[in-house]
Motif scaffolding. Structure first.
Motif, short mmCIF file in Angstrom:
data_model
loop_
_atom_site.label_atom_id
_atom_site.label_comp_id
_atom_site.label_asym_id
_atom_site.label_seq_id
_atom_site.Cartn_x
_atom_site.Cartn_y
_atom_site.Cartn_z
N HIS A 1 0.81 -1.23 0.00
CA HIS A 1 0.00 0.00 0.00
C HIS A 1 0.84 1.28 0.00
CE1 HIS A 1 -0.04 2.05 4.01
NE2 HIS A 1 0.80 1.06 4.20
N VAL B 1 -1.35 7.14 -5.16
CA VAL B 1 -1.60 7.97 -3.98
C VAL B 1 -0.94 9.32 -4.24
CG1 VAL B 1 -1.16 8.22 -1.51
CG2 VAL B 1 -1.74 5.97 -2.45
N ALA C 1 -7.47 13.39 -7.88
CA ALA C 1 -8.19 12.37 -7.12
C ALA C 1 -9.00 11.44 -8.02
CB ALA C 1 -9.12 13.03 -6.10
N ALA D 1 -7.01 8.40 -8.41
CA ALA D 1 -6.19 8.01 -7.26
C ALA D 1 -7.04 7.30 -6.22
CB ALA D 1 -5.55 9.26 -6.64
N VAL D 2 -6.37 6.78 -5.19
CA VAL D 2 -7.10 6.07 -4.12
C VAL D 2 -6.77 6.62 -2.73
CG1 VAL D 2 -7.34 3.92 -5.42
CG2 VAL D 2 -5.31 4.25 -3.98
N GLY D 3 -5.95 7.68 -2.67
CA GLY D 3 -5.62 8.25 -1.37
C GLY D 3 -4.71 9.44 -1.53
N ALA E 1 -10.90 14.05 0.61
CA ALA E 1 -10.81 12.63 0.99
C ALA E 1 -12.13 12.12 1.55
CB ALA E 1 -9.70 12.45 2.04
N ARG F 1 -14.82 10.83 -0.79
CA ARG F 1 -14.28 9.78 -1.67
C ARG F 1 -13.87 8.52 -0.92
NH1 ARG F 1 -13.48 14.57 -3.67
NH2 ARG F 1 -13.56 14.92 -5.92
N PHE G 1 -11.16 8.27 0.85
CA PHE G 1 -9.70 8.14 0.80
C PHE G 1 -9.14 8.25 2.21
CE2 PHE G 1 -8.63 10.21 -3.61
CZ PHE G 1 -9.44 9.30 -4.24
N TYR H 1 -8.90 1.50 1.40
CA TYR H 1 -8.67 2.20 0.13
C TYR H 1 -9.77 1.77 -0.86
CZ TYR H 1 -3.85 3.15 1.67
OH TYR H 1 -2.75 3.57 2.37
#
Ligand SMILES: [Zn+2]
Length: 377
Positions: free
Chosen positions: A11, A124, A156, A159-161, A219, A222, A224, A372
């Protein structure tokens, strides 16, 4: 326990160098500092050096424990492409979450890396890097807050974070509240004036807080998490200011907003991170590069990280940067260390084999999948 075969989710990691590396370049990448080894010494006379010679050598058709000279010579003989193929392919990682905000000179692309690992990749986004990119493309101070929000919103989408490296920009002992817009605009005016003369490094405490809080707002809807570099890192850090417990007030605010926090690396504050994870519902952590950098002691560091923290809060990462060895070794040492700790618990009847299997799944991938938005991964 099935630590040998479980597909990992890494991660937090970085890209590897695509091209061949000579001995000095290899030495620099196997060390978190920026300096070459002191005269007459090698960065491979270290726990991580032992681990590379023990565990990576066989992947390059060498005997375990070959000399550093033989290892680097064989690496050159095979060529970077083949070395990267073998080591990334051998890690058994099903998904990579890449921080592209800090990259080796000639980085292998994320697509090429995920091709070699045989898994998917996700991004990320570094908050401070986004702020610096907004400054670099030119913006009026009045527009800066909206421009940064817009930039991060676009980033974003794929993305995932988010990740913050505020640890490297003064550390965690900052005012945890969101700054007022007028203060942000005033600080931006001073910073953008400097940025215009080529000094775009984001160091202003108001703007650092603002970047974090802009990330938090995005975040939240979403799902995140926000990663925070903490503890061990390069000498840009002032280590004592990167203890995760210094961030407790911010973590409490994010708990109330339903935003998860992931502390990366943590060492030597992995016990502090474990404590926060034990008492707060939104705290996650890893010991990332410490598996590699402590080599033969990886199991004792992982055992400490497992002392108190709920098993639902620790994640696997290699934090590999530059060398495919670090991706491979991170996975090997995590599997070995977790296996050794849990087998000792089973042997002393502190833990059933079924519980051990469940813990392997949680740390290896399930916790990452829960926090995530990885889709079907
Ligand atoms: Zn990293």
């Amino acid at each position: 326990v099935s630590t040998e075969t479980v597909p990992l989710i890494d991660h937090h990691c970085h890209e590897v160098a695509a091209g061949d590396l000579d001995r000095p370049a290899f030495e620099l990448l196997i060390n978190e500092g920026f300096d070459p080894p002191a005269a007459g010494t090698s960065h491979l006379d270290t726990p991580i050096g032992l681990a590379v010679r023990r565990w990576c050598a066989p992947v390059l058709d060498l005997e375990p424990h070959v000399s550093a000279e033989e290892y680097v010579a064989r690496r050159s003989e095979l060529g970077a492409q083949e070395v990267n193929r073998r080591l990334l392919g051998g890690a058994g990682v099903g998904a990579l979450l890449l921080d592209l905000g800090y990259r080796p000179g000639d980085a292998l692309s994320p697509a090429a890396m995920s091709g070699l690992t045989g898994g998917r990749w996700f991004e990320v986004v570094r908050l401070e890097k986004a702020a610096e990119a907004v400054a670099a493309r030119g913006v009026e101070a009045d527009d800066y807050p909206d421009e940064l929000a817009g930039y991060l919103e676009d980033a974003a989408a794929s993305a995932v974070g988010f990740k913050s490296i505020v640890a490297y920009r003064g550390g965690f002992a900052f005012d945890p509240s969101p700054p007022a817009r007028a203060d942000v605009v005033r600080a931006a005016a001073a910073w953008l004036h400097d940025a215009g003369s080529g000094r775009a490094r984001l160091e202003d405490p108001v703007l650092l807080r603002h970047a974090i809080w802009t990330g938090v707002e995005l975040a939240r809807p979403r799902g995140f998490p926000i990663q925070f570099h903490s503890g061990f890192g390069d000498p840009d850090l002032r280590l004592h200011l990167t203890d995760p417990s210094l961030l407790t007030d911010l973590v409490l605010s994010l708990r109330d907003l339903g935003v998860n926090v992931v502390f990366l690396h943590c060492y030597p504050y992995h016990r502090e991170a474990g404590y926060l994870a034990a008492v707060l519902p939104n705290v996650y952590f890893d010991i990332g590069p410490m598996l590699n950098y402590t080599g033969p002691s990886a199991s004792s560091v992982l055992a400490q990280a497992l002392e108190l923290a709920p098993f639902t809060r620790q994640l696997y990462s290699s934090d590999a940067f530059g060398l495919a060895e670090l991706h491979y070794l991170g996975a090997v040492l995590f599997r070995r260390a977790l296996g050794r700790v849990l087998e000792a618990w089973i042997a002393s009847d502190e833990c059933s084999p079924d519980d051990a299997e469940r813990i392997v799944g949680l740390l290896s991938r399930e916790n990452a999948r829960r926090i995530y938005p990885l889709g079907g991964e």
